[in-house]
Design a protein around this motif. Structure first.
Motif, PDB file in Angstrom:
ATOM      1  N   LEU A   1     -10.155   6.467   7.594  1.00 38.76           N
ATOM      2  CA  LEU A   1      -9.720   5.086   7.448  1.00 38.76           C
ATOM      3  C   LEU A   1      -9.890   4.333   8.755  1.00 38.76           C
ATOM      4  O   LEU A   1      -9.886   4.934   9.835  1.00 38.76           O
ATOM      5  CB  LEU A   1      -8.249   5.033   7.026  1.00 38.76           C
TER       6      LEU A   1
ATOM      7  N   ASN B   1      -8.081   1.108  10.766  1.00 39.32           N
ATOM      8  CA  ASN B   1      -6.922   0.221  10.795  1.00 39.32           C
ATOM      9  C   ASN B   1      -7.304  -1.122  11.414  1.00 39.32           C
ATOM     10  O   ASN B   1      -8.046  -1.174  12.402  1.00 39.32           O
ATOM     11  CB  ASN B   1      -5.780   0.848  11.594  1.00 39.32           C
TER      12      ASN B   1
ATOM     13  N   SER C   1      -5.119  -0.815   6.357  1.00 39.94           N
ATOM     14  CA  SER C   1      -6.132   0.239   6.462  1.00 39.94           C
ATOM     15  C   SER C   1      -7.143   0.103   5.338  1.00 39.94           C
ATOM     16  O   SER C   1      -6.790  -0.220   4.203  1.00 39.94           O
ATOM     17  CB  SER C   1      -5.473   1.620   6.381  1.00 39.94           C
TER      18      SER C   1
ATOM     19  N   LYS D   1     -10.666   2.240   3.667  1.00 38.39           N
ATOM     20  CA  LYS D   1     -11.526   3.406   3.710  1.00 38.39           C
ATOM     21  C   LYS D   1     -12.839   3.012   4.380  1.00 38.39           C
ATOM     22  O   LYS D   1     -13.390   1.938   4.101  1.00 38.39           O
ATOM     23  CB  LYS D   1     -11.783   3.929   2.299  1.00 38.39           C
TER      24      LYS D   1
ATOM     25  N   ILE E   1      -0.434   9.728   2.492  1.00 39.46           N
ATOM     26  CA  ILE E   1      -0.434   8.377   1.949  1.00 39.46           C
ATOM     27  C   ILE E   1       0.600   8.308   0.832  1.00 39.46           C
ATOM     28  O   ILE E   1       0.489   8.962  -0.201  1.00 39.46           O
ATOM     29  CB  ILE E   1      -1.828   8.005   1.415  1.00 39.46           C
TER      30      ILE E   1
ATOM     31  N   ILE F   1       1.017   4.199   4.919  1.00 39.16           N
ATOM     32  CA  ILE F   1       0.628   5.239   5.869  1.00 39.16           C
ATOM     33  C   ILE F   1       1.503   5.152   7.099  1.00 39.16           C
ATOM     34  O   ILE F   1       1.654   4.084   7.698  1.00 39.16           O
ATOM     35  CB  ILE F   1      -0.851   5.088   6.274  1.00 39.16           C
TER      36      ILE F   1
ATOM     37  N   LEU G   1      -2.437   0.639   3.006  1.00 35.61           N
ATOM     38  CA  LEU G   1      -3.799   0.917   2.565  1.00 35.61           C
ATOM     39  C   LEU G   1      -4.143  -0.032   1.431  1.00 35.61           C
ATOM     40  O   LEU G   1      -3.385  -0.155   0.463  1.00 35.61           O
ATOM     41  CB  LEU G   1      -3.911   2.365   2.086  1.00 35.61           C
TER      42      LEU G   1
ATOM     43  N   ASP H   1      -7.195  -1.676  -1.285  1.00 38.84           N
ATOM     44  CA  ASP H   1      -8.450  -1.449  -1.995  1.00 38.84           C
ATOM     45  C   ASP H   1      -9.178  -2.779  -2.108  1.00 38.84           C
ATOM     46  O   ASP H   1      -8.773  -3.648  -2.890  1.00 38.84           O
ATOM     47  CB  ASP H   1      -8.149  -0.881  -3.386  1.00 38.84           C
TER      48      ASP H   1
END
Length: 282
Positions: A3, A5, A14, A16, A222, A247, A256, A258
């Motif tokens: 990941l 940040n 964060s 991916k 996570i 996290i 985190l 998406d």
């Protein structure tokens, strides 16, 4: 899972690394389009693909970091000008005969509250603000001495105290004001993170403040947010839809997100939740 940040105002998010195509410096060169989404700031022609760019600060914090910085600069300029005017009036009060001495203690108290309660995630700026206390307290002490000398009609001593304020505490305060304003201006170097759904095609661009670091996390590191978001927290559907977990960092947490779910229609929220497995988390 690797990941990266990013800093967004007072928050850390964060992504991916596989969701990121590229990051580039934001040069305020986007093409603007009519839109009701306050976080939408324009379109960037990236890889020959018109890519919408959104300000994550507005989504996560309610206002952009740029707006927050402008507000902080306005406050600093206002107080700097206010103190200059205050001192000019004080000097006249102390040096002119038959003039009532007015120290405007309310204004001074308000300024003290301002710098003592000033909060920022910029450590260098916070350190500068904490330095205001010493010269300001020194100014107050010298001011009291000057007022006492004025009441004793000791004009020579009054003059010495006024010069002392000008050359010491007031000068130090002005230097701190300039340093604080410069820190706000120089520290803000936002970047656009271009994200992808398929690894090659741009999806959306996300405006963030800066890159923090990249780290590896295991699935068990996570923590899912389903329990947190179902017990009364007022999180708007758009923001809730894009969050995938919490996290633990050294001293705080990162969320985190998406990017494929960001700005999805609200009606698609349930579909996105069902696609969590495809995202590689839960």
């Amino acid at each position: 899972m690797e990941l990266i940040n990013f800093k967004v105002g007072c928050k850390t998010i964060s992504l991916k690394i596989l969701d990121i195509l590229l990051t580039e410096r934001f040069n305020n060169d986007l093409t603007t389009l009519p839109n009701n989404n306050k976080s939408f700031i324009g379109v960037k022609d990236y890889m020959e693909t018109p890519t919408p760019v959104f300000d994550l600060g507005i989504i996560l914090n309610g206002n952009s970091t740029e707006q927050s910085n402008k507000h902080a600069l306005e406050q600093l300029r206002k107080w700097q000008e206010s103190l200059e005017v205050w001192f000019t009036h004080l000097e006249k009060s102390l040096t002119k005969n038959n003039t009532a001495i007015s120290t405007n203690s309310t204004q001074l108290h308000n300024f003290e509250v301002f710098y003592q309660e000033f909060q920022t995630d910029n450590e260098d700026l916070q350190a500068i603000m904490e330095k205001f206390d010493q010269p300001f307290k020194s100014l107050l002490q010298t001011m009291d001495k000057a007022a006492e000398a004025s009441s004793d009609d000791n004009k020579k001593q009054v003059s010495k105290y006024i010069i002392n304020i000008k050359q010491n505490s007031l000068m130090q305060l002005n230097r701190l004001f300039e340093a604080a304003k410069e820190q706000i201006t120089l520290d803000y170097k936002p970047i656009i993170v271009f994200t992808t759904k398929d690894g090659s095609t741009p999806h959306v661009g996300l405006l963030v403040d800066k890159v923090e670091d990249n780290v590896d996390y295991k699935k068990e590191d996570i923590k899912p947010l389903d329990k947190l978001t179902e017990v009364g927290f007022d999180i708007d559907p758009q923001t809730k839809n894009m969050m995938r977990g919490l996290i633990k960092l050294a001293e705080k947490h990162s969320v985190l997100i998406d990017p494929s779910a960001i700005f999805s229609p609200v009606r698609a929220a349930q579909e996105d939740v069902q696609e969590n497995a495809a995202y590689g988390l839960f």
